[in-house]
Design an enzyme around this catalytic site. Structure first.
Site, PDB file in Angstrom:
ATOM      1  N   GLU A  78     -41.510  25.590  24.135  1.00  0.00           N
ATOM      2  CA  GLU A  78     -42.729  26.247  24.517  1.00  0.00           C
ATOM      3  C   GLU A  78     -42.534  27.279  25.408  1.00  0.00           C
ATOM      4  O   GLU A  78     -41.799  27.152  26.548  1.00  0.00           O
ATOM      5  CB  GLU A  78     -43.654  25.203  24.943  1.00  0.00           C
ATOM      6  CG  GLU A  78     -44.100  23.993  23.984  1.00  0.00           C
ATOM      7  CD  GLU A  78     -44.832  24.635  22.771  1.00  0.00           C
ATOM      8  OE1 GLU A  78     -45.631  25.710  22.768  1.00  0.00           O
ATOM      9  OE2 GLU A  78     -45.076  23.741  21.753  1.00  0.00           O
ATOM     10  N   CYS A 141     -49.653  17.689  26.510  1.00  0.00           N
ATOM     11  CA  CYS A 141     -48.414  18.270  26.616  1.00  0.00           C
ATOM     12  C   CYS A 141     -48.701  19.755  27.285  1.00  0.00           C
ATOM     13  O   CYS A 141     -47.754  19.904  28.126  1.00  0.00           O
ATOM     14  CB  CYS A 141     -47.956  18.494  25.275  1.00  0.00           C
ATOM     15  SG  CYS A 141     -47.347  16.676  24.577  1.00  0.00           S
ATOM     16  N   HIS A 166     -41.478  20.560  22.496  1.00  0.00           N
ATOM     17  CA  HIS A 166     -42.337  19.459  21.079  1.00  0.00           C
ATOM     18  C   HIS A 166     -41.587  18.903  20.234  1.00  0.00           C
ATOM     19  O   HIS A 166     -40.547  19.859  19.698  1.00  0.00           O
ATOM     20  CB  HIS A 166     -43.260  20.503  20.599  1.00  0.00           C
ATOM     21  CG  HIS A 166     -44.831  20.125  21.343  1.00  0.00           C
ATOM     22  ND1 HIS A 166     -45.688  20.927  22.025  1.00  0.00           N
ATOM     23  CD2 HIS A 166     -45.549  18.957  21.486  1.00  0.00           C
ATOM     24  CE1 HIS A 166     -46.831  20.406  22.262  1.00  0.00           C
ATOM     25  NE2 HIS A 166     -46.455  19.159  22.115  1.00  0.00           N
TER      26      HIS A 166
HETATM   27  N1  PCA Z   1     -48.102  14.979  22.325  1.00  0.00           N
HETATM   28  C1  PCA Z   1     -49.234  15.236  22.568  1.00  0.00           C
HETATM   29  C2  PCA Z   1     -49.604  14.530  23.798  1.00  0.00           C
HETATM   30  C3  PCA Z   1     -48.746  13.401  24.093  1.00  0.00           C
HETATM   31  C4  PCA Z   1     -47.689  13.799  23.135  1.00  0.00           C
HETATM   32  O1  PCA Z   1     -46.563  13.512  22.818  1.00  0.00           O
HETATM   33  C5  PCA Z   1     -49.625  16.758  22.945  1.00  0.00           C
HETATM   34  O2  PCA Z   1     -49.257  17.489  22.013  1.00  0.00           O
HETATM   35  O3  PCA Z   1     -50.343  17.247  23.654  1.00  0.00           O
END
Ligand code: PCA
Length: 207
Positions: A78, A141, A166
């Site tokens: 990200e 996140c 991610h």
């Molecule tokens: N993914 C979620 C919150 C916790 C996670 O592992 C997100 O993409 O916000």
């Protein structure tokens, strides 16, 4: 010390790849550099408070925050966090948020301070599919990423490489998801995160 965080499972799906990657690193830490590893609750406010507290407590030289991106096939590095909490589903404490800021009066967006493009390269070199991403969503996140980047900016420490990555869902998870939902085996995910840590540590050594 490098701070690495994952998230607990959320919604109605068991497991979170980011939690399992953190457990794998705990069991078999990389040879170079000390890690502070922690799994965070999927709870608004508390997760961001904790990640900032940990960074201060361990005087983190770099921060790598991990989470799951359901429905995505690749590792996503990200590049930006936005000052917006807009939840598709309640968090694990039942909190909801629609069009709320993460930090009142904070800037609309903050760029990750790690070198996202180079981290993508490092993951690809390790043989795992990866891309940069320019939206971490508007859930937990994005929230912890924004909280960390805001903390670093507010304390004059934006030279600390920090950001969010991610990870795809795990094969066992997608069995209960719509047919065709992509996944990635845990060992590939661990390899990707090890490559990122390696790259982050090399950058630190170079000063
Ligand atoms: N993914 C979620 C919150 C916790 C996670 O592992 C997100 O993409 O916000």
């Amino acid at each position: 010390m490098i701070l690495v965080t994952g998230f607990e499972p959320f919604g109605d799906i068991d497991h979170n790849p980011s939690e399992q990657v953190v457990r794998a690193l705990e069991a078999d830490p990389p040879p170079a550099g000390e890690l502070r590893l922690e799994v965070l609750p999927v709870v608004t406010g508390a997760a961001g408070d904790r990640v900032v507290e940990l960074a201060v407590e361990c005087d983190a030289r770099a921060v790598l925050m991990l989470g799951e991106a359901r429905g995505r096939a690749e590792v996503l590095v990200e590049s930006v966090a936005v000052n917006l909490r807009d939840f598709r589903m309640a968090d694990n404490d039942g909190n909801t948020a629609i069009e709320q800021p993460v930090v009142a009066d904070g800037p609309d967006g903050l760029f990750s301070t790690f070198a996202a493009a180079r981290l993508v390269e490092a993951v690809r070199t390790a043989g795992v599919t990866a891309s940069r991403s320019f939206s971490a969503g508007t859930y937990l996140c994005n929230e912890i990423s924004y909280r960390m980047l805001h903390h670093l900016a507010a304390t004059g420490r934006s030279d600390v490489p920090a950001g969010f990555v991610h990870l795809p869902s795990l094969p066992a998870q997608v069995e209960s998801m719509p047919e065709g939902t992509p996944s990635m085996p845990l060992d590939r995910q661990v390899a990707a995160v090890r490559a990122i840590l390696d790259r982050l540590m090399t950058g630190l050594d170079r000063g």
